[in-house]
Design an enzyme around this catalytic site. Structure first.
Site, PDB file in Angstrom:
ATOM      1  N   SER A  30       0.802  -1.216   0.000  1.00  0.00           N
ATOM      2  CA  SER A  30       0.000   0.000   0.000  1.00  0.00           C
ATOM      3  C   SER A  30       0.839   1.272   0.000  1.00  0.00           C
ATOM      4  CB  SER A  30      -0.944  -0.006   1.212  1.00  0.00           C
ATOM      5  OG  SER A  30      -0.222  -0.137   2.422  1.00  0.00           O
ATOM      6  N   THR A  31       2.008   1.250   0.636  1.00  0.00           N
ATOM      7  CA  THR A  31       2.874   2.432   0.626  1.00  0.00           C
ATOM      8  C   THR A  31       3.593   2.558  -0.710  1.00  0.00           C
ATOM      9  OG1 THR A  31       3.198   2.168   3.011  1.00  0.00           O
ATOM     10  CG2 THR A  31       4.682   3.664   1.878  1.00  0.00           C
ATOM     11  N   GLY A  84       8.123  -1.842   0.719  1.00  0.00           N
ATOM     12  CA  GLY A  84       7.519  -1.621   2.022  1.00  0.00           C
ATOM     13  C   GLY A  84       7.890  -2.715   3.003  1.00  0.00           C
ATOM     14  N   ALA A  85       7.274  -2.681   4.174  1.00  0.00           N
ATOM     15  CA  ALA A  85       7.501  -3.708   5.194  1.00  0.00           C
ATOM     16  C   ALA A  85       6.303  -3.746   6.124  1.00  0.00           C
ATOM     17  CB  ALA A  85       8.771  -3.426   5.977  1.00  0.00           C
ATOM     18  N   GLY A  98       3.172  -9.597   3.932  1.00  0.00           N
ATOM     19  CA  GLY A  98       1.738  -9.498   4.209  1.00  0.00           C
ATOM     20  C   GLY A  98       0.884  -9.488   2.958  1.00  0.00           C
ATOM     21  N   GLU A 105      10.110 -10.569  -3.656  1.00  0.00           N
ATOM     22  CA  GLU A 105      10.672  -9.389  -2.994  1.00  0.00           C
ATOM     23  C   GLU A 105      12.086  -9.662  -2.488  1.00  0.00           C
ATOM     24  OE1 GLU A 105       6.693  -7.113  -1.256  1.00  0.00           O
ATOM     25  OE2 GLU A 105       7.683  -8.631  -0.029  1.00  0.00           O
ATOM     26  N   LYS A 123       4.639   0.884  11.503  1.00  0.00           N
ATOM     27  CA  LYS A 123       5.429  -0.310  11.191  1.00  0.00           C
ATOM     28  C   LYS A 123       6.691  -0.425  12.049  1.00  0.00           C
ATOM     29  CE  LYS A 123       2.362  -1.132   8.141  1.00  0.00           C
ATOM     30  NZ  LYS A 123       2.576  -1.149   6.710  1.00  0.00           N
TER      31      LYS A 123
END
Length: 227
Positions: A30-31, A84-85, A98, A105, A123
């Site tokens: 999403s980021t 992201g993470a 997730g 990745e 996060k």
């Protein structure tokens, strides 16, 4: 400021780190969605880059925005990966996966000169593990693999589902979401998991991130560099 706006700020900030002529890994989540849109605007304005996507979802979005893509097999290495993470600890060790793209990745991250993580402040954690650790496993005898993972101290392991049944990764595997609650030695656990027959890869990214770009609810953006 909402979480979405914080994610957008992190994505926009990360796009300023991409230089003309780079070949970059483009993450998933999403980021990163906001990073991709910002990157697309920059390519329209004349920035020349080539991207390697970390998932089918990212590839589809990037192509729809006319970002040039290339297969990882066709490049020697990547200059930079932005991803992201799900969790980031003070040493910049991560839990990822997730969204279900952890295998690709990790391969893209390993091919990169530098890995930069973008996230909102939610996060950041002191210890990894509250977020369920994704472990990608082959579909054959996955219950046996699950039993071996449980022996590492994980009593709650859930086979990931989606609306119409079992979640299948981009590479045809299942994902087990493993609730460890607190992972005291991420490097050891990563090794133990990958030694289990049937495990393809796990969502622990240890010593892979050089920097994290974190956006806060007050509108600020902060860089964290690996200690």
């Amino acid at each position: 400021m909402s979480n979405d706006i914080a994610k957008q700020k992190a994505g926009e900030y990360a796009a300023t780190l991409v230089e003309d002529g780079m070949t970059i890994g483009i993450g998933t989540g999403s980021t990163v969605y906001y990073f991709i849109h910002t990157l697309a605007n920059k390519t329209k304005e004349g920035l020349h880059i080539t991207g390697v996507p970390t998932s089918a979802q990212t590839a589809q979005l990037a192509r729809s925005l006319n970002i040039p893509l290339v297969d990882l097999n066709d490049v020697a290495q990547l200059d930079l990966t932005i991803d992201g993470a799900d969790e980031i600890d003070p040493s910049l060790n991560l839990i990822k996966g997730g969204g279900g793209a952890l295998l690709q990745e990790k391969i893209v991250a390993a091919a990169s000169v530098q890995n930069i993580i973008i996230a909102d402040e939610s996060k950041l954690v002191q210890n990894l593990g509250k977020f369920p650790l994704p472990v990608e496993v082959i579909t054959f005898a996955w219950r046996q693999t699950q039993k071996h993972i449980a022996q590492l101290g994980c009593s709650n392991i859930v086979l990931r589902q989606k609306q119409d049944g079992i979640f299948i990764s981009d590479h045809g595997h299942y994902i087990l979401d493993c609730h460890f609650e607190q992972i005291d030695n991420p490097a050891l656990l990563q090794q133990q998991l990958n030694n289990i027959p049937g495990v393809v890869e796990n969502g622990l990214f240890i010593n892979m991130a050089a920097k994290a770009i974190v956006a806060y609810s007050d509108g600020s953006v902060k860089e964290f560099v690996k200690p």
